[in-house]
Design a protein around this motif. Structure first.
Motif, PDB file in Angstrom:
ATOM      1  N   GLY A 169      39.660 -66.790 -23.236  1.00 29.45           N
ATOM      2  CA  GLY A 169      39.019 -67.162 -24.416  1.00 29.45           C
ATOM      3  C   GLY A 169      38.034 -68.479 -24.378  1.00 29.45           C
TER       4      GLY A 169
ATOM      5  N   LYS B 189      43.126 -76.040 -24.026  1.00 25.70           N
ATOM      6  CA  LYS B 189      43.196 -74.525 -23.494  1.00 25.70           C
ATOM      7  C   LYS B 189      42.313 -73.865 -24.435  1.00 25.70           C
ATOM      8  CE  LYS B 189      46.251 -74.541 -27.670  1.00 25.70           C
ATOM      9  NZ  LYS B 189      47.770 -74.145 -28.192  1.00 25.70           N
TER      10      LYS B 189
ATOM     11  N   VAL C 245      40.645 -70.926 -26.563  1.00 20.64           N
ATOM     12  CA  VAL C 245      40.944 -70.382 -27.852  1.00 20.64           C
ATOM     13  C   VAL C 245      40.623 -68.891 -28.027  1.00 20.64           C
ATOM     14  CG1 VAL C 245      39.970 -70.657 -30.384  1.00 20.64           C
ATOM     15  CG2 VAL C 245      40.184 -72.720 -29.047  1.00 20.64           C
ATOM     16  N   THR C 246      41.711 -68.129 -28.327  1.00 19.17           N
ATOM     17  CA  THR C 246      41.382 -66.706 -28.426  1.00 19.17           C
ATOM     18  C   THR C 246      40.887 -66.122 -29.650  1.00 19.17           C
ATOM     19  OG1 THR C 246      43.629 -66.250 -28.984  1.00 19.17           O
ATOM     20  CG2 THR C 246      43.326 -66.622 -26.751  1.00 19.17           C
TER      21      THR C 246
ATOM     22  N   ASP D  54      43.710 -66.540 -31.961  1.00 19.34           N
ATOM     23  CA  ASP D  54      43.963 -67.702 -32.549  1.00 19.34           C
ATOM     24  C   ASP D  54      42.991 -67.945 -33.797  1.00 19.34           C
ATOM     25  OD1 ASP D  54      45.482 -68.814 -30.534  1.00 19.34           O
ATOM     26  OD2 ASP D  54      44.038 -69.355 -29.317  1.00 19.34           O
TER      27      ASP D  54
ATOM     28  N   THR E 221      44.176 -65.576 -36.696  1.00 26.56           N
ATOM     29  CA  THR E 221      45.461 -65.891 -37.438  1.00 26.56           C
ATOM     30  C   THR E 221      45.391 -67.360 -37.949  1.00 26.56           C
ATOM     31  OG1 THR E 221      46.373 -66.660 -35.211  1.00 26.56           O
ATOM     32  CG2 THR E 221      46.733 -64.390 -36.043  1.00 26.56           C
ATOM     33  N   LYS E 222      44.724 -68.107 -37.494  1.00 29.81           N
ATOM     34  CA  LYS E 222      44.677 -69.668 -37.842  1.00 29.81           C
ATOM     35  C   LYS E 222      43.577 -70.073 -38.648  1.00 29.81           C
ATOM     36  CE  LYS E 222      47.430 -70.809 -33.665  1.00 29.81           C
ATOM     37  NZ  LYS E 222      47.056 -71.662 -32.479  1.00 29.81           N
ATOM     38  N   GLN E 223      42.376 -69.176 -38.712  1.00 25.24           N
ATOM     39  CA  GLN E 223      41.205 -69.623 -39.548  1.00 25.24           C
ATOM     40  C   GLN E 223      40.613 -68.395 -39.865  1.00 25.24           C
ATOM     41  OE1 GLN E 223      39.639 -72.660 -40.016  1.00 25.24           O
ATOM     42  NE2 GLN E 223      41.529 -73.257 -39.350  1.00 25.24           N
TER      43      GLN E 223
ATOM     44  N   TYR F 236      36.842 -66.381 -40.134  1.00 26.41           N
ATOM     45  CA  TYR F 236      36.554 -65.200 -39.120  1.00 26.41           C
ATOM     46  C   TYR F 236      35.193 -64.263 -39.330  1.00 26.41           C
ATOM     47  CZ  TYR F 236      36.689 -61.894 -35.274  1.00 26.41           C
ATOM     48  OH  TYR F 236      36.552 -60.983 -34.146  1.00 26.41           O
TER      49      TYR F 236
ATOM     50  N   ILE G  22      41.818 -75.702 -35.075  1.00 28.63           N
ATOM     51  CA  ILE G  22      42.632 -75.196 -34.068  1.00 28.63           C
ATOM     52  C   ILE G  22      43.231 -76.279 -33.032  1.00 28.63           C
ATOM     53  CG2 ILE G  22      43.156 -73.306 -32.506  1.00 28.63           C
ATOM     54  CD1 ILE G  22      40.838 -71.609 -34.146  1.00 28.63           C
TER      55      ILE G  22
END
Length: 214
Positions: free
Chosen positions: A69, A101, A103-104, A107, A110-112, A116, A157
């Motif tokens: 990611g 970490k 960010v895939t 991620d 689903t989170k933003q 997208y 995120i």
């Protein structure tokens, strides 16, 4: 004018991947990496920004020791090597920000999810784009390649990216400010007093929808 590129590190850059992946918190301690790339746009130049994606170290789709990611932001110091677009060249990058970490894509989806569509046309971040060891341009003038949406999504995120970026690359801060209204917490509903109910001398109370007479 600063241009933006994304570089997905692959099997030829496992040493660089592991070096970046060794961090587990935000860091702005600058360090250099050298990436051998098979496709480098001819106008990549010193000072351009590079988003670093940790890719795979195999061509079989197997699991990697690290999470694949987006993991770092750097600045291109230069390109060495001769030949045409398809020739292997070495891209020298100074890494200024490492995320705690990776960010895939999942991620972001689903989170933003609301953002997208604004970044789905970016290389690597977009659909069905698996090129490794290449430098790919991000064109913010094109639909689906909104850098402000990307940076704001990353901040949401993994909070702390804006602060880290302000130390390493303060010129990038406008990318966060462009969508700052999307990151602001909503106004407390109990403080939104309808104008018809407000009178001079009213006492504001946070435990009631409307003001109480003083």
């Amino acid at each position: 004018m600063t241009d933006y590129f994304i570089i997905r590190l692959g099997a030829d850059s496992e040493h660089e991947i592991r070096k970046i992946d060794a961090f587990d918190s935000y860091t702005t301690d600058s360090f250099a990496i050298n990436v051998n790339c098979r496709q480098v746009p001819k106008d990549v130049s010193h000072g351009d920004m590079a988003l670093i994606w940790l890719g795979t170290n195999n061509n079989k789709g197997g699991k990697t020791p690290w999470i694949q990611g987006l993991r770092a932001i750097g600045q291109i110091d230069g390109v060495s090597g001769n030949g045409d677009y398809g020739s292997t060249k070495t891209v020298h990058v100074s890494i200024g920000v490492v995320l705690p970490k990776s960010v895939t894509k999942m991620d972001i989806v689903t989170k933003q999810s609301a953002r997208y569509s604004e970044i789905a046309a970016m290389p690597v971040l977009g659909v069905n784009n698996y090129s490794s060891q290449v430098v790919q341009r991000i064109d913010p003038t094109e639909p689906g390649q909104d850098l402000s949406a990307l940076f704001s999504a990353l901040e949401s995120i993994l909070p702390g990216l804006e602060a880290a970026t302000s130390l390493a690359y303060p010129d990038l801060l406008p990318l966060f400010e462009a969508n700052s209204h999307l990151l602001a917490p909503p106004e407390h509903p109990l403080l939104r007093i309808p104008p018809p109910y407000f009178r001079r001398g009213d006492i504001l109370r946070v435990d009631s929808q409307y003001p109480r007479r003083g």
